[in-house]
Design a protein around this motif. Sequence first.
Motif, mmCIF file in Angstrom:
data_model
loop_
_atom_site.group_PDB
_atom_site.id
_atom_site.type_symbol
_atom_site.label_atom_id
_atom_site.label_comp_id
_atom_site.label_asym_id
_atom_site.label_seq_id
_atom_site.Cartn_x
_atom_site.Cartn_y
_atom_site.Cartn_z
ATOM 1 N N GLN A 1 0.568 -1.186 -0.173
ATOM 2 C CA GLN A 1 0.187 -0.087 -0.020
ATOM 3 C C GLN A 1 0.605 1.391 0.246
ATOM 4 O O GLN A 1 1.845 1.412 0.274
ATOM 5 C CB GLN A 1 -0.682 -0.389 0.854
ATOM 6 N N ALA B 1 -3.905 -0.862 -1.756
ATOM 7 C CA ALA B 1 -4.540 0.499 -0.866
ATOM 8 C C ALA B 1 -4.216 1.625 -0.518
ATOM 9 O O ALA B 1 -2.027 1.872 -1.294
ATOM 10 C CB ALA B 1 -4.410 -0.107 0.729
ATOM 11 N N HIS C 1 -3.571 4.935 1.574
ATOM 12 C CA HIS C 1 -3.935 5.545 2.878
ATOM 13 C C HIS C 1 -3.075 6.436 3.211
ATOM 14 O O HIS C 1 -2.189 6.815 2.683
ATOM 15 C CB HIS C 1 -2.870 4.891 4.116
ATOM 16 N N HIS D 1 -8.625 -0.514 -1.906
ATOM 17 C CA HIS D 1 -9.091 0.568 -0.920
ATOM 18 C C HIS D 1 -8.248 1.663 -0.203
ATOM 19 O O HIS D 1 -7.129 2.410 -0.185
ATOM 20 C CB HIS D 1 -9.076 -0.723 0.698
#
Length: 377
Positions: free
Chosen positions: A155, A182, A184, A224
């Motif tokens: 990620q 992902a 973040h 995500h």
Amino acid sequence: MNKGHPHHKNMLRLVAWEVTRSCNLNCVHCRAAADKGPYPGELSTEKCKEVMDQIAVIGKPIIILTGGEPLLREDIFELASYGDGLGLRMVMATNATLLTPEIAEKMKSSGIKRVSVSIDRASAINHDAFRKVPGAFEGSLEGIESLKKAGIEFQINTTVTKHNVHEIKEILSMVIELGAVAHHIFLLVPTGRAKDMVNQEIDALEYEKLLHWFYDEGREAPIHLKATCAPHYYRILRQEAHKKGEKVDFETYGLDAMTRGCLGGTSFAFISYEGILQPCGYLELNSGDLRKASFGEIWQNSEIFKQLRDFSAYKGKCGQCEYARVCGGCRARAYEATGDFMEEEPLCMYQPPKGLHPQITQKGPTRPVQEPKVIKR
């Protein structure tokens, strides 16, 4: 291990472990103000294993091996393998500049399930200026290629400041193109070197706009998206779900429905390189010393953790907010702004109706959702 709702009886879900403070970069926003070291007092290999034994007794959380730069610790793969053998989910946070195909293979064989790599700008020149090391951007991209060849999912983490908030859309596109699972985003918390960047925090209105944009992108993105150190996101998620007549459940919102904004001391803990347990890496409050007490003893009995778990004791508008159980405000940001970690989040523009106490269940607010109102300061 406790079952049911993830915050029932303070179920431990995540532990971030600063296995070393040494680092090969010199990032302007570094929580730890880390440099190449060495730093006396790092826990020994055997002590680290002992602590993992203690953690495994109370749960099977994700263990984030972080730093500094965890790849600078010589026994890092021995520790990862030991934790994996205990049934702990081992992951690593690295700047990736030290990654080679050989190291990536060692990661994989040691049981590391995912790696996070920090990319903070959309171009090499700007990223390198942020990380204060020429070639850091290209080094990270090369490290990512090594992860991909080894078949390790990764990620991208991005710290958001006034410097790069205008690039977030471009960075997200790059993250997707790189093949990350992902993205973040971390909203800057002014601790460590970042104390000097307090004027680079985006303001409450920018914060709100960014998180609404991030929510919309999350509905469409093929990966995500998660907001960290941005607890308001979990209020916004529920407000938007309410508008759409949707239930905030796992089926519709996945893991976002099963977590809350600020996890510090409730289902998350941070271990410093010296073995000090803290609510999180940004809230540097000594909550117990692992050289003197077990992880379980501190997790259950720390007075600081007990305070953080008492949502009714939150102060200011956080203490009156109907979203306290799913947001909670950033306790570290409150502490840096006021000296009191139980005070209200300073960068939230939502004004809860007066006289309310937190009445949130895991299904959402128990009264009609109110639209955010700008607080006049």
